[in-house]
Motif scaffolding. Structure first.
Motif, PDB file in Angstrom:
ATOM      1  N   ALA A  85       7.117 -10.232   2.530  1.00  0.00           N
ATOM      2  CA  ALA A  85       7.785  -9.380   1.542  1.00  0.00           C
ATOM      3  C   ALA A  85       7.237  -9.641   0.144  1.00  0.00           C
ATOM      4  N   LEU A  86       7.058 -10.913  -0.201  1.00  0.00           N
ATOM      5  CA  LEU A  86       6.480 -11.246  -1.505  1.00  0.00           C
ATOM      6  C   LEU A  86       5.037 -10.762  -1.610  1.00  0.00           C
ATOM      7  N   ALA A  87       4.269 -10.940  -0.538  1.00  0.00           N
ATOM      8  CA  ALA A  87       2.872 -10.516  -0.551  1.00  0.00           C
ATOM      9  C   ALA A  87       2.755  -9.003  -0.672  1.00  0.00           C
ATOM     10  N   ALA A  88       3.654  -8.260  -0.030  1.00  0.00           N
ATOM     11  CA  ALA A  88       3.641  -6.802  -0.155  1.00  0.00           C
ATOM     12  C   ALA A  88       3.916  -6.378  -1.591  1.00  0.00           C
ATOM     13  N   ALA A  89       4.896  -7.059  -2.230  1.00  0.00           N
ATOM     14  CA  ALA A  89       5.163  -6.776  -3.643  1.00  0.00           C
ATOM     15  C   ALA A  89       3.939  -7.101  -4.494  1.00  0.00           C
ATOM     16  N   LEU A  90       3.285  -8.206  -4.181  1.00  0.00           N
ATOM     17  CA  LEU A  90       2.082  -8.611  -4.923  1.00  0.00           C
ATOM     18  C   LEU A  90       0.984  -7.556  -4.796  1.00  0.00           C
ATOM     19  N   ASN A 100       0.940  13.236   7.069  1.00  0.00           N
ATOM     20  CA  ASN A 100       0.936  12.037   6.234  1.00  0.00           C
ATOM     21  C   ASN A 100       2.325  11.718   5.683  1.00  0.00           C
ATOM     22  N   LEU A 101       3.169  12.737   5.522  1.00  0.00           N
ATOM     23  CA  LEU A 101       4.537  12.488   5.073  1.00  0.00           C
ATOM     24  C   LEU A 101       5.266  11.591   6.067  1.00  0.00           C
ATOM     25  N   VAL A 102       5.045  11.850   7.354  1.00  0.00           N
ATOM     26  CA  VAL A 102       5.674  11.034   8.385  1.00  0.00           C
ATOM     27  C   VAL A 102       5.072   9.627   8.387  1.00  0.00           C
ATOM     28  N   ILE A 103       3.748   9.557   8.247  1.00  0.00           N
ATOM     29  CA  ILE A 103       3.067   8.263   8.293  1.00  0.00           C
ATOM     30  C   ILE A 103       3.533   7.360   7.162  1.00  0.00           C
ATOM     31  N   PHE A 104       3.576   7.897   5.936  1.00  0.00           N
ATOM     32  CA  PHE A 104       3.878   7.059   4.774  1.00  0.00           C
ATOM     33  C   PHE A 104       5.375   6.946   4.497  1.00  0.00           C
ATOM     34  N   PHE A 105       6.084   8.082   4.465  1.00  0.00           N
ATOM     35  CA  PHE A 105       7.474   8.052   4.013  1.00  0.00           C
ATOM     36  C   PHE A 105       8.465   7.791   5.131  1.00  0.00           C
ATOM     37  N   ALA A 106       8.008   7.827   6.376  1.00  0.00           N
ATOM     38  CA  ALA A 106       8.854   7.380   7.488  1.00  0.00           C
ATOM     39  C   ALA A 106       8.299   6.077   8.055  1.00  0.00           C
ATOM     40  N   GLY A 107       6.998   6.066   8.380  1.00  0.00           N
ATOM     41  CA  GLY A 107       6.401   4.892   9.003  1.00  0.00           C
ATOM     42  C   GLY A 107       6.298   3.693   8.073  1.00  0.00           C
ATOM     43  N   VAL A 108       5.615   3.861   6.939  1.00  0.00           N
ATOM     44  CA  VAL A 108       5.403   2.733   6.021  1.00  0.00           C
ATOM     45  C   VAL A 108       6.723   2.278   5.412  1.00  0.00           C
ATOM     46  N   VAL A 109       7.532   3.232   4.922  1.00  0.00           N
ATOM     47  CA  VAL A 109       8.813   2.851   4.316  1.00  0.00           C
ATOM     48  C   VAL A 109       9.700   2.170   5.350  1.00  0.00           C
ATOM     49  N   SER A 155       9.043  -1.123  -1.145  1.00  0.00           N
ATOM     50  CA  SER A 155       8.753  -0.297   0.041  1.00  0.00           C
ATOM     51  C   SER A 155       8.470   1.135  -0.381  1.00  0.00           C
ATOM     52  N   PHE A 156       9.325   1.688  -1.246  1.00  0.00           N
ATOM     53  CA  PHE A 156       9.100   3.038  -1.770  1.00  0.00           C
ATOM     54  C   PHE A 156       7.779   3.114  -2.521  1.00  0.00           C
ATOM     55  N   ALA A 157       7.543   2.103  -3.366  1.00  0.00           N
ATOM     56  CA  ALA A 157       6.362   2.135  -4.232  1.00  0.00           C
ATOM     57  C   ALA A 157       5.071   2.061  -3.432  1.00  0.00           C
ATOM     58  N   LEU A 158       5.016   1.192  -2.434  1.00  0.00           N
ATOM     59  CA  LEU A 158       3.806   1.079  -1.614  1.00  0.00           C
ATOM     60  C   LEU A 158       3.509   2.381  -0.872  1.00  0.00           C
ATOM     61  N   ALA A 159       4.550   2.981  -0.286  1.00  0.00           N
ATOM     62  CA  ALA A 159       4.350   4.233   0.441  1.00  0.00           C
ATOM     63  C   ALA A 159       3.883   5.347  -0.497  1.00  0.00           C
ATOM     64  N   THR A 160       4.484   5.416  -1.689  1.00  0.00           N
ATOM     65  CA  THR A 160       4.111   6.466  -2.643  1.00  0.00           C
ATOM     66  C   THR A 160       2.693   6.271  -3.140  1.00  0.00           C
ATOM     67  N   ALA A 166       8.906   0.613   8.193  1.00  0.00           N
ATOM     68  CA  ALA A 166       8.387  -0.702   8.594  1.00  0.00           C
ATOM     69  C   ALA A 166       8.635  -1.745   7.511  1.00  0.00           C
ATOM     70  N   CYS A 167       8.392  -1.377   6.259  1.00  0.00           N
ATOM     71  CA  CYS A 167       8.587  -2.321   5.151  1.00  0.00           C
ATOM     72  C   CYS A 167      10.059  -2.692   4.989  1.00  0.00           C
ATOM     73  N   VAL A 168      10.948  -1.689   5.020  1.00  0.00           N
ATOM     74  CA  VAL A 168      12.375  -1.956   4.833  1.00  0.00           C
ATOM     75  C   VAL A 168      12.900  -2.873   5.930  1.00  0.00           C
ATOM     76  N   PHE A 169      12.572  -2.586   7.193  1.00  0.00           N
ATOM     77  CA  PHE A 169      13.079  -3.409   8.288  1.00  0.00           C
ATOM     78  C   PHE A 169      12.420  -4.784   8.332  1.00  0.00           C
ATOM     79  N   ALA A 170      11.234  -4.914   7.726  1.00  0.00           N
ATOM     80  CA  ALA A 170      10.583  -6.224   7.649  1.00  0.00           C
ATOM     81  C   ALA A 170      11.121  -7.063   6.500  1.00  0.00           C
ATOM     82  N   GLY A 171      12.029  -6.510   5.703  1.00  0.00           N
ATOM     83  CA  GLY A 171      12.636  -7.270   4.616  1.00  0.00           C
ATOM     84  C   GLY A 171      11.942  -7.125   3.281  1.00  0.00           C
ATOM     85  N   VAL A 172      10.956  -6.228   3.161  1.00  0.00           N
ATOM     86  CA  VAL A 172      10.341  -5.964   1.861  1.00  0.00           C
ATOM     87  C   VAL A 172      11.394  -5.290   0.978  1.00  0.00           C
ATOM     88  N   PRO A 173      11.561  -5.724  -0.286  1.00  0.00           N
ATOM     89  CA  PRO A 173      12.536  -5.063  -1.155  1.00  0.00           C
ATOM     90  C   PRO A 173      12.361  -3.549  -1.146  1.00  0.00           C
TER      91      PRO A 173
END
Length: 632
Positions: free
Chosen positions: A117-122, A210-219, A232-237, A221-228
């Protein structure tokens, strides 16, 4: 044998251990330095915002000489407060994240996910750094109209805050565990980012998939992995815009600025501060004690007091956990003495958090007004009765469960005692009505009225309750900045994500799909109930509102639903999701406040949740509950 040799080697000056100790000491020093650099300016900024806005109100309404530059200065300071608050929240681990799955993992897996989670924020902050500097440089040529200074004074908060958050991430990663556990998590985050970058040419032709890949898949995965949630929103966007469009990334920095610095949202830190002052000055305790003297002698009386107390203090602090923390210590010990089961108490405490989401001055309602353009005074007026309806629904369950409560050991309360507690509580009881009246009658805006409430609470604490602990003030100011930074940063990231969804055509497609549902507004309302309950359990209220509010509210208007009624339904639905186990973060906050094992409350909560859903259906089916008191 090794365990005995280790201390001897340490005492003898083992070079490896000395190096490790020196490294740990350096990291601790750097962490403290980052705390000083972020916390002291943030404290001063909170005080400055209160002084600037309150002086503007006094100048305009008392001396009839408005200060023309006060709003402009407040806006400049506000972005700095938002970014420094986000830095403090990251350093303290206070950014909103979903931990329902992470907390169930084995210790080694949990450490890996925390580091990830910290590394994703980084990763996101490293990607944002250059666009943030470019955005600040572009803003340098703009001159503010009232103060006539460069807008770079305000926009520089973005790159400075980004650099500080980068430093915080690095320090926290180095301190969070053994390198053998942390390094794989960092490599995983960086590797995933590189993999997406390499797949860029393959992603571009996929279009709206790509909407499904990023705003469903990436968001997801990040949210359930505990990324703030914000990151999670910012990385997907960022990934969606950088890899599938030709949008300059400086635009994303602009969306972050727009989301965090809207002047209406300045009410967030000020109401957070007001809520903490109410607790510190004893005003919350006085209100609860009056209600307890009034109802404590009837069966289930203290449960009714809990419902009523949350109704009175809720919405002011900006944090449901803070609201519950102001009420629970006063009531829960006495309720346990009367034989109430801890699980049932936590279930009721949690559901009162959902019941009172619409009570003004609600941070969620202020956010809705900010992102959708709905009148905040109308939202404040419309929010009182829906909360009351859900409260009455909870009272029905309380009456049924506690109809045989033994009150033989409860001493009777005389009318004179009730009168005394009422007189003590009267200044505190008046505050919510003063705040509401000032907004509804046009005396002050939703932002300015918070400073009136702060001045009221300070004077009441000093002169009436004699409970103003100056030694707690620095901690309260830092906590205000921390909670506000977490809220505002998530609003900024969600604003960028909502903009990306709108530009992709998703808003248009969603509008066509929702308006084409059979059954018209009734089906739309039912679908909205289900969707926002789910969103509330996964994303919490504010990010879900910022993300979907601009998309859903125009559709609600188009199908004939009053926007204030729709706001009440949406907010209450998200509250139900937020406080419903197993995913609702609010439920675990209630358990932490009450110091009760979450498993104990899972069974009792569903009766209360059923009552909330019945009340929610009534609010959705009867528009008058939300709009009956609005001016025609």
């Amino acid at each position: 044998m090794a365990s005995h040799d280790a201390p001897a080697a340490w005492e003898a000056g083992d070079p490896g251990r000395e190096a490790a100790s020196a490294g740990a000491g350096a990291l601790a020093w750097l962490d403290r330095a980052l705390g000083i650099v972020s916390e002291w300016p943030a404290m001063l900024l909170v005080l400055a915002e209160v002084c600037v806005l309150l002086s503007g109100v006094v100048a305009r309404y008392v001396f009839h000489e408005p200060i023309v530059w006060s709003d402009e200065l407040a806006a400049i300071l506000f972005l700095w407060l938002s970014m420094l608050g986000a830095v403090i929240a990251l350093r303290r681990g206070a950014h909103m994240r979903m931990t329902a799955l992470v907390s169930r993992c084995a210790p080694g897996t949990r450490l890996f996910l925390d580091a990830f989670a910290l590394a994703a924020a980084l990763v996101f902050l490293a990607l944002l750094l250059m666009p943030a500097w470019e955005y600040a440089a572009e803003e340098a040529v703009i001159v503010t109209p009232a103060m006539e200074i460069s807008n770079a004074w305000r926009a520089s908060a973005l790159p400075v805050g980004t650099v500080l958050m980068l430093a915080v991430c690095v320090v926290r990663l180095l301190r969070c565990g053994p390198a053998g556990k942390v390094l794989p998590a960092v490599l995983a985050a960086v590797g995933l980012a590189l993999a997406f970058w390499l797949m860029g040419p393959l992603l571009m032709p996929l279009g709206k998939l790509n909407l499904v890949i990023f705003f469903a898949g990436v968001v997801g995965a990040c949210v359930f992995a505990g990324v703030p949630i914000a990151f999670s929103f910012a990385l997907a966007t960022f990934g969606f815009l950088a890899l599938t469009t030709r949008t300059p990334m400086v635009v994303l920095a602009g969306r972050l600025d727009e989301g965090m610095s809207h002047l209406i949202l300045l009410a967030v830190p000020l109401f957070v501060l007001l809520g903490m002052l109410i607790e510190m000055t004893g005003m919350a305790r006085a209100m609860v004690q009056f209600l307890a003297s009034l109802l404590g002698h009837v069966r289930g009386g203290l449960n009714y007091v809990l419902i009523g107390g949350m109704y009175l203090v809720s919405g002011i602090s900006g944090s449901k956990t803070a609201d519950m923390a102001a009420i629970a210590p006063v009531l829960l010990p006495e309720m346990k003495k009367r034989g109430a089961k801890p699980g049932d108490l936590i279930a009721l405490l949690s559901t009162t958090g959902a019941q009172t989401e619409t009570i003004p001055p609600s941070i969620v309602l202020i956010t809705i007004g900010s992102v959708t353009g709905v009148s905040i005074s109308a939202l404040f007026t419309g929010g009182m009765l829906p909360g009351l309806v859900l409260g009455l629904a909870l009272c029905v369950i309380v009456r049924r469960r506690y109809r045989n409560e033994d009150l033989s050991n409860v001493p009777p309360i005389s009318r004179s005692q009730i009168g005394r507690t009422f007189l003590v509580a009267l200044p505190a009881l008046a505050l919510p009505f003063v705040i509401r009246a000032a907004v509804v009658e046009g005396v002050a805006t939703a932002t300015e009225v918070s400073t009136i409430g702060i001045a009221y609470a300070v004077l009441a604490g000093l002169l009436l309750y004699r409970q103003f602990d100056f030694s707690r003030l620095p901690a309260i100011l830092v906590e205000t900045a921390t909670l506000s930074g977490a809220i505002l940063f998530i609003i900024g990231c969600a604003t960028g994500m909502a903009w990306a969804l709108t530009q992709s055509g998703f808003a248009h497609d969603l509008a066509e799909a929702m308006t084409g549902l059979p059954g018209g507004k009734y089906t739309f309302m039912a679908v909205s109930l289900v969707v926002f309950i789910v969103l509330g359990s996964v994303l919490e209220g504010i990010p879900a509102i910022v993300l979907f509010g601009p998309l859903m509210f125009p559709i609600a208007r188009a199908v004939g639903i009053h926007e204030v009624q729709y706001a009440m339904v949406v907010v209450l639905a998200m509250g139900v999701g937020l406080f419903a186990p197993p995913f609702g973060v609010g439920y675990y906050g209630a358990c932490a406040v009450g110091k009760v094992d979450p498993e104990e409350g899972v069974g009792p909560i569903w009766g209360y949740m059923s009552a909330l859903i019945v009340g929610l259906i009534l609010v959705a089916a009867i528009p008058w509950i939300s709009i009956g008191f609005l001016d025609s």
